[in-house]
Design a protein around this motif. Structure first.
Motif, PDB file in Angstrom:
ATOM      1  N   CYS A 137      -2.035  61.361  80.599  1.00 31.13           N
ATOM      2  CA  CYS A 137      -1.534  60.943  79.286  1.00 31.13           C
ATOM      3  C   CYS A 137      -2.151  61.809  78.182  1.00 31.13           C
ATOM      4  O   CYS A 137      -2.931  61.325  77.360  1.00 31.13           O
ATOM      5  N   GLY A 138      -1.812  63.073  78.202  1.00 28.52           N
ATOM      6  CA  GLY A 138      -2.277  63.970  77.149  1.00 28.52           C
ATOM      7  C   GLY A 138      -3.752  64.312  77.244  1.00 28.52           C
ATOM      8  O   GLY A 138      -4.388  64.600  76.219  1.00 28.52           O
ATOM      9  N   GLY A 139      -4.312  64.269  78.446  1.00 27.23           N
ATOM     10  CA  GLY A 139      -5.708  64.648  78.612  1.00 27.23           C
ATOM     11  C   GLY A 139      -6.691  63.645  78.056  1.00 27.23           C
ATOM     12  O   GLY A 139      -7.788  64.015  77.621  1.00 27.23           O
ATOM     13  N   ARG A 140      -6.345  62.352  78.104  1.00 26.84           N
ATOM     14  CA  ARG A 140      -7.226  61.312  77.576  1.00 26.84           C
ATOM     15  C   ARG A 140      -7.618  60.333  78.673  1.00 26.84           C
ATOM     16  O   ARG A 140      -6.806  60.006  79.532  1.00 26.84           O
ATOM     17  N   LEU A 141      -8.847  59.839  78.613  1.00 25.53           N
ATOM     18  CA  LEU A 141      -9.244  58.747  79.487  1.00 25.53           C
ATOM     19  C   LEU A 141      -8.583  57.457  79.031  1.00 25.53           C
ATOM     20  O   LEU A 141      -8.007  56.715  79.832  1.00 25.53           O
ATOM     21  N   GLU A 142      -8.664  57.174  77.726  1.00 24.76           N
ATOM     22  CA  GLU A 142      -8.019  56.008  77.124  1.00 24.76           C
ATOM     23  C   GLU A 142      -6.712  56.466  76.478  1.00 24.76           C
ATOM     24  O   GLU A 142      -6.730  57.158  75.456  1.00 24.76           O
ATOM     25  N   CYS A 143      -5.602  56.098  77.086  1.00 24.51           N
ATOM     26  CA  CYS A 143      -4.308  56.651  76.667  1.00 24.51           C
ATOM     27  C   CYS A 143      -3.901  56.202  75.264  1.00 24.51           C
ATOM     28  O   CYS A 143      -3.131  56.904  74.595  1.00 24.51           O
ATOM     29  N   ASP A 144      -4.374  55.041  74.824  1.00 24.45           N
ATOM     30  CA  ASP A 144      -4.185  54.584  73.444  1.00 24.45           C
ATOM     31  C   ASP A 144      -2.715  54.631  73.010  1.00 24.45           C
ATOM     32  O   ASP A 144      -2.394  55.064  71.913  1.00 24.45           O
ATOM     33  N   GLY A 145      -1.827  54.194  73.907  1.00 24.39           N
ATOM     34  CA  GLY A 145      -0.412  54.106  73.562  1.00 24.39           C
ATOM     35  C   GLY A 145       0.446  55.243  74.049  1.00 24.39           C
ATOM     36  O   GLY A 145       1.677  55.176  73.954  1.00 24.39           O
ATOM     37  N   LEU A 146      -0.170  56.309  74.571  1.00 21.10           N
ATOM     38  CA  LEU A 146       0.613  57.451  75.067  1.00 21.10           C
ATOM     39  C   LEU A 146       1.178  57.152  76.450  1.00 21.10           C
ATOM     40  O   LEU A 146       0.590  56.401  77.235  1.00 21.10           O
ATOM     41  N   GLY A 147       2.319  57.781  76.763  1.00 15.04           N
ATOM     42  CA  GLY A 147       2.921  57.654  78.076  1.00 15.04           C
ATOM     43  C   GLY A 147       2.319  58.637  79.060  1.00 15.04           C
ATOM     44  O   GLY A 147       1.533  59.518  78.697  1.00 15.04           O
ATOM     45  N   GLY A 148       2.691  58.481  80.320  1.00 13.18           N
ATOM     46  CA  GLY A 148       2.144  59.322  81.376  1.00 13.18           C
ATOM     47  C   GLY A 148       3.142  60.336  81.882  1.00 13.18           C
ATOM     48  O   GLY A 148       4.356  60.163  81.785  1.00 13.18           O
ATOM     49  N   ALA A 149       2.613  61.408  82.443  1.00 14.59           N
ATOM     50  CA  ALA A 149       3.441  62.471  83.007  1.00 14.59           C
ATOM     51  C   ALA A 149       4.005  62.037  84.357  1.00 14.59           C
ATOM     52  O   ALA A 149       3.315  61.418  85.164  1.00 14.59           O
ATOM     53  N   ALA A 150       5.263  62.351  84.578  1.00 14.00           N
ATOM     54  CA  ALA A 150       5.897  62.088  85.866  1.00 14.00           C
ATOM     55  C   ALA A 150       5.465  63.180  86.864  1.00 14.00           C
ATOM     56  O   ALA A 150       5.127  64.284  86.451  1.00 14.00           O
ATOM     57  N   PRO A 151       5.477  62.864  88.161  1.00 13.71           N
ATOM     58  CA  PRO A 151       5.923  61.609  88.769  1.00 13.71           C
ATOM     59  C   PRO A 151       4.833  60.529  88.745  1.00 13.71           C
ATOM     60  O   PRO A 151       3.657  60.839  88.898  1.00 13.71           O
ATOM     61  N   ALA A 152       5.262  59.288  88.544  1.00  8.27           N
ATOM     62  CA  ALA A 152       4.329  58.166  88.550  1.00  8.27           C
ATOM     63  C   ALA A 152       5.071  56.877  88.888  1.00  8.27           C
ATOM     64  O   ALA A 152       6.148  56.625  88.359  1.00  8.27           O
ATOM     65  N   THR A 153       4.488  56.074  89.745  1.00  8.92           N
ATOM     66  CA  THR A 153       4.996  54.743  90.050  1.00  8.92           C
ATOM     67  C   THR A 153       4.684  53.835  88.865  1.00  8.92           C
ATOM     68  O   THR A 153       3.547  53.795  88.399  1.00  8.92           O
ATOM     69  N   LEU A 154       5.672  53.092  88.378  1.00  7.98           N
ATOM     70  CA  LEU A 154       5.488  52.284  87.171  1.00  7.98           C
ATOM     71  C   LEU A 154       5.686  50.795  87.456  1.00  7.98           C
ATOM     72  O   LEU A 154       6.633  50.418  88.146  1.00  7.98           O
ATOM     73  N   ALA A 155       4.815  49.982  86.870  1.00 10.17           N
ATOM     74  CA  ALA A 155       5.046  48.543  86.801  1.00 10.17           C
ATOM     75  C   ALA A 155       5.453  48.223  85.372  1.00 10.17           C
ATOM     76  O   ALA A 155       4.772  48.626  84.421  1.00 10.17           O
ATOM     77  N   GLN A 156       6.562  47.524  85.208  1.00  7.70           N
ATOM     78  CA  GLN A 156       7.102  47.227  83.886  1.00  7.70           C
ATOM     79  C   GLN A 156       7.070  45.721  83.643  1.00  7.70           C
ATOM     80  O   GLN A 156       7.425  44.941  84.526  1.00  7.70           O
ATOM     81  N   PHE A 157       6.652  45.334  82.427  1.00 10.97           N
ATOM     82  CA  PHE A 157       6.449  43.921  82.120  1.00 10.97           C
ATOM     83  C   PHE A 157       7.078  43.546  80.792  1.00 10.97           C
ATOM     84  O   PHE A 157       7.081  44.332  79.839  1.00 10.97           O
ATOM     85  N   THR A 158       7.607  42.331  80.716  1.00  4.59           N
ATOM     86  CA  THR A 158       7.946  41.674  79.458  1.00  4.59           C
ATOM     87  C   THR A 158       7.365  40.270  79.552  1.00  4.59           C
ATOM     88  O   THR A 158       7.818  39.453  80.365  1.00  4.59           O
ATOM     89  N   LEU A 159       6.346  39.992  78.735  1.00  5.48           N
ATOM     90  CA  LEU A 159       5.599  38.745  78.827  1.00  5.48           C
ATOM     91  C   LEU A 159       6.003  37.776  77.719  1.00  5.48           C
ATOM     92  O   LEU A 159       6.329  38.198  76.606  1.00  5.48           O
ATOM     93  N   HIS A 160       5.948  36.498  78.030  1.00  2.00           N
ATOM     94  CA  HIS A 160       6.157  35.419  77.062  1.00  2.00           C
ATOM     95  C   HIS A 160       7.497  35.545  76.326  1.00  2.00           C
ATOM     96  O   HIS A 160       7.556  35.874  75.152  1.00  2.00           O
ATOM     97  N   HIS A 161       8.572  35.334  77.048  1.00  2.00           N
ATOM     98  CA  HIS A 161       9.889  35.350  76.409  1.00  2.00           C
ATOM     99  C   HIS A 161      10.741  34.243  77.002  1.00  2.00           C
ATOM    100  O   HIS A 161      10.462  33.706  78.082  1.00  2.00           O
ATOM    101  N   GLY A 162      11.784  33.869  76.300  1.00  2.00           N
ATOM    102  CA  GLY A 162      12.699  32.846  76.779  1.00  2.00           C
ATOM    103  C   GLY A 162      12.186  31.434  76.564  1.00  2.00           C
ATOM    104  O   GLY A 162      11.079  31.209  76.081  1.00  2.00           O
TER     105      GLY A 162
END
Length: 248
Positions: A98-123
């Motif tokens: 994620c841009g050469g950072r240990l703490e990505c601080d909101g940046l995305g990651g370079a592919a290829p990467a397995t992703l877990a996607q979440f939407t919490l507390h809705h409905g």
């Protein structure tokens, strides 16, 4: 007549215990590293949502890290970075960087990467939705396991190590030839059809390819192309914990 202080204390403790019992514990996110090596999990919120755990950290082999999820609506993604090094004042990862950072601080990651996607507390029933995606390729086995939820709460993800079976044209390799990841057809060949762009950017025209079918055959409970079946996202009501397990 004055009420004895011991009686007031007893009433206060009774009320406190009642309130505590009536307030369920908040949702916990737990990341577990079952891999035989250190990984560097990363967390990216969607726009408008807070960064969790500063966006990334190291996680040693056979350890875990738990932290409270936001108590209000939140959406984002989690992935693992592999092969990270710190040399000459520069941090970098072989996959998921994620841009050469240990703490990505909101940046995305370079592919290829397995992703877990979440939407919490809705409905209406405090749903937490989750899915595992190989749309951006694969770098590490990953599953999501909910605990104590109600409704549709299956374990989903990809337990297989696809680095060993990745088709030649999709291999993402280190300079020494080691396979580090397995690219999507889009990343490997960049066509509108494989990337579901332009004319192909709709559920009617974006179709599975032989490359996405490789991922689907190995890991059927994952998204493998942009307009894959929405039923792969599960809505679990009021889970106490969502556990992301790497190398499950």
């Amino acid at each position: 007549m004055a009420i004895p202080s011991t009686t007031l204390l007893s009433v206060f403790l009774l009320v406190l215990c009642t309130l505590t019992a009536a307030t369920p514990p908040g949702l916990i996110l737990t990341l577990v590293n079952n891999c035989p090596y250190t990984i560097w999990p990363a967390i990216q919120p969607n726009a408008g949502h807070p960064v969790l755990e500063r966006g990334g950290f190291a996680l040693n082999t056979l350890t875990h890290r738990s932290f409270p999820a936001p108590t209000t609506h939140w959406s984002g993604r989690i992935w693992a970075r592999t092969g990270c090094t710190y040399a000459n004042g520069h941090f970098s990862c072989a996959t998921g960087d994620c841009g050469g950072r240990l703490e990505c601080d909101g940046l995305g990651g370079a592919a290829p990467a397995t992703l877990a996607q979440f939407t919490l507390h809705h409905g209406h029933a405090d749903f937490s939705s989750y899915a595992v995606s190989l749309v951006d390729g694969f770098n590490i086995p990953m599953t999501v396991t909910p605990h104590e939820g109600k409704g549709q709460c299956p374990v989903v993800g990809c337990r297989a190590n696809l680095l060993a079976t990745c088709p030649h044209g999709l291999k993402y390799c280190a300079p020494d030839g080691r396979v580090l990841g397995c690219k999507s057809g889009c990343a490997a060949f960049g066509t509108d059809e494989l990337c579901c762009r332009n004319h192909y950017n709709s559920p009617q025209t974006c179709r599975a390819s032989s490359y996405s079918e490789f991922f689907k055959h190995a890991c059927p409970a994952t998204f493998t192309y942009a307009h894959d079946s929405p039923s792969l996202t599960h809505e679990c009501s009021e889970p106490r914990e969502l556990k992301v397990i790497f190398c499950h």
